[in-house]
Design an enzyme around this catalytic site. Structure first.
Site, PDB file in Angstrom:
ATOM      1  N   HIS A  18     -15.329 -41.003  27.628  1.00 56.41           N
ATOM      2  CA  HIS A  18     -13.936 -40.554  27.538  1.00 56.41           C
ATOM      3  C   HIS A  18     -13.124 -41.410  26.561  1.00 56.41           C
ATOM      4  O   HIS A  18     -12.208 -40.908  25.922  1.00 56.41           O
ATOM      5  CB  HIS A  18     -13.305 -40.525  28.936  1.00 56.41           C
ATOM      6  CG  HIS A  18     -13.937 -39.477  29.808  1.00 56.41           C
ATOM      7  ND1 HIS A  18     -13.941 -39.539  31.179  1.00 56.41           N
ATOM      8  CD2 HIS A  18     -14.597 -38.328  29.488  1.00 56.41           C
ATOM      9  CE1 HIS A  18     -14.581 -38.480  31.654  1.00 56.41           C
ATOM     10  NE2 HIS A  18     -14.983 -37.739  30.651  1.00 56.41           N
ATOM     11  N   HIS A  41     -19.728 -28.320  29.003  1.00 59.26           N
ATOM     12  CA  HIS A  41     -20.151 -28.609  30.387  1.00 59.26           C
ATOM     13  C   HIS A  41     -19.000 -29.429  30.989  1.00 59.26           C
ATOM     14  O   HIS A  41     -19.037 -30.662  30.990  1.00 59.26           O
ATOM     15  CB  HIS A  41     -21.444 -29.409  30.411  1.00 59.26           C
ATOM     16  CG  HIS A  41     -22.634 -28.692  29.835  1.00 59.26           C
ATOM     17  ND1 HIS A  41     -22.778 -28.458  28.492  1.00 59.26           N
ATOM     18  CD2 HIS A  41     -23.733 -28.159  30.432  1.00 59.26           C
ATOM     19  CE1 HIS A  41     -23.925 -27.800  28.278  1.00 59.26           C
ATOM     20  NE2 HIS A  41     -24.522 -27.608  29.449  1.00 59.26           N
ATOM     21  N   SER A 103     -13.075 -34.869  31.381  1.00 56.49           N
ATOM     22  CA  SER A 103     -12.862 -34.649  29.937  1.00 56.49           C
ATOM     23  C   SER A 103     -11.855 -33.530  29.656  1.00 56.49           C
ATOM     24  O   SER A 103     -11.045 -33.666  28.720  1.00 56.49           O
ATOM     25  CB  SER A 103     -14.197 -34.386  29.234  1.00 56.49           C
ATOM     26  OG  SER A 103     -14.978 -33.450  29.938  1.00 56.49           O
ATOM     27  N   GLU A 121     -17.561 -24.117  32.276  1.00 57.47           N
ATOM     28  CA  GLU A 121     -18.279 -24.704  33.416  1.00 57.47           C
ATOM     29  C   GLU A 121     -19.003 -23.577  34.157  1.00 57.47           C
ATOM     30  O   GLU A 121     -18.401 -22.574  34.517  1.00 57.47           O
ATOM     31  CB  GLU A 121     -17.271 -25.421  34.336  1.00 57.47           C
ATOM     32  CG  GLU A 121     -17.780 -25.820  35.699  1.00 57.47           C
ATOM     33  CD  GLU A 121     -18.979 -26.768  35.683  1.00 57.47           C
ATOM     34  OE1 GLU A 121     -18.958 -27.764  34.933  1.00 57.47           O
ATOM     35  OE2 GLU A 121     -19.959 -26.488  36.409  1.00 57.47           O
ATOM     36  N   GLY A 147     -23.613 -23.271  29.295  1.00 56.51           N
ATOM     37  CA  GLY A 147     -23.096 -24.173  28.266  1.00 56.51           C
ATOM     38  C   GLY A 147     -23.860 -24.085  26.946  1.00 56.51           C
ATOM     39  O   GLY A 147     -23.282 -24.270  25.875  1.00 56.51           O
ATOM     40  N   ASP A 167     -22.069 -32.168  27.305  1.00 55.17           N
ATOM     41  CA  ASP A 167     -22.245 -33.189  28.345  1.00 55.17           C
ATOM     42  C   ASP A 167     -22.986 -32.602  29.549  1.00 55.17           C
ATOM     43  O   ASP A 167     -22.412 -32.453  30.631  1.00 55.17           O
ATOM     44  CB  ASP A 167     -20.823 -33.667  28.737  1.00 55.17           C
ATOM     45  CG  ASP A 167     -20.824 -34.784  29.749  1.00 55.17           C
ATOM     46  OD1 ASP A 167     -21.859 -35.435  29.931  1.00 55.17           O
ATOM     47  OD2 ASP A 167     -19.754 -35.001  30.352  1.00 55.17           O
TER      48      ASP A 167
END
Ligand code: SAM
Length: 287
Positions: A18, A41, A103, A121, A147, A167
């Site tokens: 982050h 993701h 994020s 997601e 994703g 991610d």
């Protein structure tokens, strides 16, 4: 899909990922032209660290818990400011961390009026939480695609400027290969965009094979950032985490060079803590 990010939110790996995300977004903001942040993701976007799940692992204590209690020197505090501001905003401006922004929420907190965020997601429950977090927000689009498909579907963004965070949870075999393939897909569609790939360090051979794989992607600049927090023999779990960044802002290497010793000291969990930084691929001048 068993992975739930609430167990890991705010851990050392989140902190490094982050911070890097905020440094990239800050750099995008140096120019007035709008940009887009894409998070393939995304998780739920916001995490309650007092929840039974977060308390069960307590991972956040050696991540954001350690960082928020640290006293960085002024030059380091300045580099961390955008990240810590996003964390404080999630906690009503306080330094006591009860919630941790994922994020999506970190990126959203940094957007200007013309910038856009797309968060994706797949887990139905987490995706529903993400949708309710951003309900009615005209700058944020929430999707529920696979994703890996999202990388192909969402690039290039209309702004032609931006960063894509990939991610994945690494709960299935083949995730390293899919991650390298996602970089190829992203580069093919949006060669000038910045892409951030996250990966866990558990098996050094898998990491070496992944690095060799991404080095084969036909792009010119690929930066590697790694934070190992403990010795291999100490645990069978997560030893550290890494990021591979394509087309990093030109300032990122120097900024991370300044930051990493502090992060290694603050987030390290023993003798084996070690941060490293370097080009996996670097543009060569032809003279
Ligand atoms: N990017 C988030 C952050 O930094 O706050 C954390 C994301 S977490 C590491 C990975 C997420 O990917 C989980 O929320 C998981 O439900 C989701 N996921 C798993 N498989 C997926 C897939 N095939 N497509 C999209 N999301 C997926």
């Amino acid at each position: 899909m068993n992975y739930r990010h609430i167990y890991h939110a705010g851990n050392f790996a989140d902190v490094l990922k982050h911070i890097v995300l905020t440094l990239i977004v800050e750099h995008l903001k140096l120019k007035p032209a709008p940009f887009r942040v894409i998070d393939t993701h995304a998780g739920t976007g916001s995490y309650d660290l007092s929840s039974a799940e977060a308390q069960k692992t307590g991972e956040w204590r050696q991540g954001i818990g350690s960082l928020i209690e640290s006293a960085p020197p002024p030059d380091i505090a300045e580099l961390l400011a955008p990240y810590l501001q996003a964390v404080r905003r999630e906690n009503d401006g306080r330094d006591t961390v009860r919630r941790y922004p994922g994020s999506p929420q970190i990126a959203r907190s940094m957007l200007r009026a013309n910038d856009r965020l797309v968060v994706n997601e797949l887990h139905p429950e987490d995706s529903a939480k993400l949708s309710s977090l951003f309900a009615g927000d005209p700058q944020t689009k929430v999707l529920s695609l696979d994703g890996w498909d999202a990388v192909r579907a969402l690039l290039p963004p209309t702004e032609r400027r931006g960063v894509t965070l990939i991610d994945p949870p690494f709960e299935q075999p083949g995730e390293f290969s899919r991650l390298a393939q996602a970089l190829r897909d992203a580069h093919k569609r949006f060669a000038t965009g910045t892409v951030v790939l996250w990966y866990p360090i558990k098996d050094e051979h898998a990491v070496q094979a992944f690095e060799a794989d991404v080095q084969g992607v036909e792009l010119s600049k690929l930066l590697s950032v790694v934070l190992r927090v403990r010795e291999a023999q100490e645990t069978s779990g997560l030893l550290g985490s890494g990021l591979v960044i394509s087309n990093p802002p030109f300032t990122l290497l120097d900024t991370l060079e300044a930051l990493l010793p502090f992060l290694e000291q603050t987030l390290g969990q023993g003798q084996g803590a070690r941060a490293s930084l370097g080009w996996l691929k670097r543009e060569r001048s032809v003279t």
